[in-house]
Write an enzyme that holds these catalytic residues in place. Structure first.
Site, PDB file in Angstrom:
ATOM      1  N   ARG A  45      43.941   0.788  17.425  1.00  0.00           N
ATOM      2  CA  ARG A  45      44.421  -0.544  17.801  1.00  0.00           C
ATOM      3  C   ARG A  45      43.741  -1.611  16.945  1.00  0.00           C
ATOM      4  O   ARG A  45      42.558  -1.495  16.612  1.00  0.00           O
ATOM      5  CB  ARG A  45      44.129  -0.820  19.274  1.00  0.00           C
ATOM      6  CG  ARG A  45      44.850   0.127  20.208  1.00  0.00           C
ATOM      7  CD  ARG A  45      44.969  -0.453  21.610  1.00  0.00           C
ATOM      8  NE  ARG A  45      45.387   0.566  22.566  1.00  0.00           N
ATOM      9  CZ  ARG A  45      46.632   0.987  22.716  1.00  0.00           C
ATOM     10  NH1 ARG A  45      47.601   0.482  21.966  1.00  0.00           N
ATOM     11  NH2 ARG A  45      46.920   1.921  23.609  1.00  0.00           N
ATOM     12  N   ASP A 103      50.286   0.698  39.567  1.00  0.00           N
ATOM     13  CA  ASP A 103      49.405   1.153  40.658  1.00  0.00           C
ATOM     14  C   ASP A 103      48.547   0.013  41.204  1.00  0.00           C
ATOM     15  O   ASP A 103      47.578   0.236  41.929  1.00  0.00           O
ATOM     16  CB  ASP A 103      48.548   2.364  40.240  1.00  0.00           C
ATOM     17  CG  ASP A 103      47.552   2.042  39.138  1.00  0.00           C
ATOM     18  OD1 ASP A 103      47.763   1.043  38.420  1.00  0.00           O
ATOM     19  OD2 ASP A 103      46.566   2.784  38.994  1.00  0.00           O
ATOM     20  N   SER A 135      49.663   4.775  36.559  1.00  0.00           N
ATOM     21  CA  SER A 135      49.473   3.341  36.384  1.00  0.00           C
ATOM     22  C   SER A 135      50.695   2.620  35.797  1.00  0.00           C
ATOM     23  O   SER A 135      51.784   2.692  36.354  1.00  0.00           O
ATOM     24  CB  SER A 135      48.235   3.158  35.509  1.00  0.00           C
ATOM     25  OG  SER A 135      47.929   1.829  35.320  1.00  0.00           O
ATOM     26  N   ARG A 167      39.753  -0.409  17.021  1.00  0.00           N
ATOM     27  CA  ARG A 167      39.140   0.649  17.845  1.00  0.00           C
ATOM     28  C   ARG A 167      40.160   1.757  18.056  1.00  0.00           C
ATOM     29  O   ARG A 167      41.372   1.489  18.115  1.00  0.00           O
ATOM     30  CB  ARG A 167      38.656   0.097  19.185  1.00  0.00           C
ATOM     31  CG  ARG A 167      39.720  -0.619  19.994  1.00  0.00           C
ATOM     32  CD  ARG A 167      39.199  -1.052  21.348  1.00  0.00           C
ATOM     33  NE  ARG A 167      39.179   0.061  22.285  1.00  0.00           N
ATOM     34  CZ  ARG A 167      40.227   0.470  22.986  1.00  0.00           C
ATOM     35  NH1 ARG A 167      41.405  -0.124  22.868  1.00  0.00           N
ATOM     36  NH2 ARG A 167      40.118   1.479  23.817  1.00  0.00           N
ATOM     37  N   GLY A 221      41.839   4.910  23.673  1.00  0.00           N
ATOM     38  CA  GLY A 221      41.369   6.001  24.513  1.00  0.00           C
ATOM     39  C   GLY A 221      42.527   6.694  25.214  1.00  0.00           C
ATOM     40  O   GLY A 221      42.330   7.688  25.906  1.00  0.00           O
TER      41      GLY A 221
HETATM   42  C1  16G Z   1      42.859   2.250  30.661  1.00  0.00           C
HETATM   43  C2  16G Z   1      41.710   1.497  31.292  1.00  0.00           C
HETATM   44  C3  16G Z   1      41.771   0.045  30.908  1.00  0.00           C
HETATM   45  C4  16G Z   1      41.785  -0.105  29.406  1.00  0.00           C
HETATM   46  C5  16G Z   1      42.870   0.731  28.799  1.00  0.00           C
HETATM   47  C6  16G Z   1      42.697   0.755  27.300  1.00  0.00           C
HETATM   48  C7  16G Z   1      40.677   1.699  33.479  1.00  0.00           C
HETATM   49  C8  16G Z   1      40.895   1.776  34.964  1.00  0.00           C
HETATM   50  N1  16G Z   1      41.769   1.586  32.757  1.00  0.00           N
HETATM   51  O1  16G Z   1      44.075   1.790  31.151  1.00  0.00           O
HETATM   52  O2  16G Z   1      40.650  -0.580  31.442  1.00  0.00           O
HETATM   53  O3  16G Z   1      41.966  -1.440  29.052  1.00  0.00           O
HETATM   54  O4  16G Z   1      42.778   2.060  29.270  1.00  0.00           O
HETATM   55  O5  16G Z   1      43.647   1.584  26.710  1.00  0.00           O
HETATM   56  O6  16G Z   1      39.572   1.797  32.998  1.00  0.00           O
HETATM   57  P1  16G Z   1      43.513   1.999  25.217  1.00  0.00           P
HETATM   58  O7  16G Z   1      42.194   2.725  25.058  1.00  0.00           O
HETATM   59  O8  16G Z   1      44.701   2.832  24.923  1.00  0.00           O
HETATM   60  O9  16G Z   1      43.519   0.731  24.422  1.00  0.00           O
HETATM   61 MG    MG Z   2      46.944   0.417  36.539  1.00  0.00          MG
END
Ligand code: 16G
Ligand code: MG
Length: 534
Positions: free
Chosen positions: A501, A275, A64, A492, A495
């Site tokens: 964050r 992507d 991505s 939070r 992920g």
């Molecule tokens: C991923 C997720 C996106 C989310 C981001 C949060 C999909 C396709 N992509 O890129 O939606 O905003 O993770 O990232 O679900 P973080 O958990 O590091 O803040």
């Molecule tokens: Mg992407």
């Protein structure tokens, strides 16, 4: 499935001992050099998912918006959605297996637990522009083949294209790439027919990613109806991918992308990620960036849909179709207030990650979901689509909505389909960016990240708006918020990265910055954060 052959194939893809893969918000991602075993095993997994569901599944090799050295996998359900969350556990177990014996043991456990029938399934594979794609697609194909299933190499595609193709294929509809362009282009042409072209063309930052070549195909098809100038389109061997450009860069850095300092001031610009599943719009004021983020796109999409729904015959207004807008806690408070107070539409809040927003959006006849970062799409219920077909050609609004149903990628958020959505909405209203910007004014916001020893010590509830643990953190956040005019803040665990964050917004830039810092200090104090306090 022959166990000896399977074990032999598994032994070809050894996991580096130190590597601990983990299924993040949207799949696996890591430095490309350590990923072969993970991608091979995702091939195994998606073959099993195909057997379990009796349908075609998909796998995209992409990282991505992340740097070119990274790579990863996104896994696609037969519906075109993201992998069923219950199966993320299996993805993790398989990816973590130490050796071939372990891998085979997990496979047998999965077959039993899920009562998977033996046979041969089909998995569609695609990849983005990264130089590591070749090796990793081969690993995925080897995984699918090792299960006695059929890998179909679909080549270079955007992530949303593969999601769309899998969805169409299982619905026994035309599903080749040509059909994708056809659906989007004809949908757009029908939706804007009879409207004036927008005064000036669109300039698109393609993040030097896979979206460049694909958007060019679409733009060529739509020319001269939609004039688009594409920039940051290099991407050969992954050159410049997401480097100082792309939707993620704009949204996080709040700066103009590379190669845009000479576009005319105020010109309508858009930015995709590597992507092409994220989209933001923007314009330049001198060296400053004005961002039209996912929230603003959601509001525009809601206006478009609600305007057309209102034009449906009186018979349809008695029990109106439901419209809902799904956001996360990152949505700017001003956008939420606009939707609730001005549009009088329902807002639903979910945790971060497309899979959560998508599921909530399915509960409406028209479910519009967008993350502030530009991930999102519009879903239409089967009941609504059926009714529109019944109303048929006699009804102009029904025709317009059916055009929208074709044009919008309902499998997953799609920057290409998103560009058409925004362009069509602006055209139908005869609006430029000024009118779109004037709908509401964003509250100043600030995001920070805090490095912690273990991000899992932070747990949240209420769609990530409240902290459950560590004890005392929520009270500290509440105190800081109370001290800020129009303040709102939440934390939070990421992920996708080893950080917690922080998001804060308030009436002024200074107040938002102060609030974010106060909350970061609170996180630091209650989690024994690593490194110097912010
Ligand atoms: C991923 C997720 C996106 C989310 C981001 C949060 C999909 C396709 N992509 O890129 O939606 O905003 O993770 O990232 O679900 P973080 O958990 O590091 O803040
Ligand atoms: Mg992407």
């Amino acid at each position: 499935m022959d166990l000896a052959t399977l074990k032999e194939a598994c032994s070809q893809y050894k996991k580096p001992t130190e590597f601990k893969p983990s299924y993040g918000t949207a799949g696996f991602r890591a430095d490309a050099s350590v990923l072969s075993s993970t991608v091979f095993r995702c091939g195994l997994l998606m073959a099993m998912r195909a057997l379990k569901t009796g349908s075609v599944t998909g796998l995209v090799v992409t990282a991505s918006h992340n740097p070119v050295e990274d790579n990863g996998v996104k896994l696609v359900e037969p519906t075109g959605y993201m992998l069923d969350q219950a199966w993320e556990v299996w993805a993790n177990k398989l990816a973590a297996a130490d050796d071939a014996d372990d891998t085979c043991a997990v496979i047998q456990e999965l077959f039993q637990a899920e009562d998977i029938p033996y046979g041969s399934g089909t998995v569609m594979l695609a990849h983005d522009t990264r130089p590591s794609a070749d090796t990793l697609v081969k690993a995925a194909a080897a995984g699918v083949a090792a299960m006695g299933s059929l890998p179909i190499a679909c080549g270079l595609l955007t992530t949303p294209q593969l999601h769309w193709m899998v969805r169409q294929c299982n619905a026994r509809l035309k599903h080749k790439e040509k059909a994708y362009f056809e659906a989007l282009a004809t949908g757009y042409a029908r939706l804007v027919s009879g409207t004036q072209a927008l005064g000036e063309g669109l300039v698109v930052d393609c993040a030097n990613g896979v979206g460049a070549a694909k958007l060019q195909v679409l733009a060529d098809r739509l020319a001269p109806g939609m004039a688009a100038e594409l920039r940051n389109t290099d991407g050969a061997e992954g050159r410049g991918l997401n480097e100082s450009c792309g939707a993620d860069f704009l949204q996080k850095e709040r700066r103009l992308p590379a190669g845009f300092h000479d576009v005319p001031d105020g010109a309508r610009c858009a930015s995709l990620d590597g992507d092409a599943d994220r989209l933001v719009y923007f314009r330049r004021h001198g060296s400053e960036l004005e961002l039209f983020d996912g929230d603003r796109i959601a509001v525009l999409a809601a206006l478009l849909v609600m305007n057309i729904l209102k034009m449906l015959p009186a018979t349809e207004q008695q029990a109106p179709f439901t419209v809902g807008i799904v956001q996360t806690a990152y949505a700017n408070g001003a956008s939420t207030a606009y939707i609730k107070e001005r549009l009088r539409a329902e807002v639903r809040l979910t945790p971060t990650g497309v899979k959560h927003l998508h599921a909530a959006a399915e509960e409406f006849d028209v479910g519009i979901y967008f993350e502030a970062n530009g991930h999102g799409t519009v879903l239409f219920s089967a009941a609504l689509v059926q009714r529109l077909h019944e109303l048929g050609d006699e009804s102009a609004p029904a025709k317009a909505l059916l055009a929208l149903v074709d044009m919008v990628n309902q499998a997953v958020g799609d920057a290409l389909s998103g560009v058409l959505l925004v362009e069509a909405a602006l055209r139908r209203k005869g609006w430029g960016l000024d009118q779109w910007a004037a709908l509401y004014t964003d509250l100043p916001s600030r995001q920070l990240k805090v490095k912690v020893a273990d991000r899992s010590v932070v747990a949240t509830s209420h769609a990530e708006t409240r902290v459950v643990s560590p004890a005392g953190l929520q009270l500290l956040i509440d105190d800081a918020v109370a001290a800020a005019p129009q303040g709102r803040a939440f934390v939070r665990p990421s992920g996708t990265e080893d950080v917690v964050r922080v998001y804060a917004e308030a009436a002024s830039r200074a107040a938002a910055d102060d609030l974010a810092r106060a909350v970061a200090r609170a996180v630091h104090a209650t989690t024994a954060g690593v490194g110097p306090p912010p």
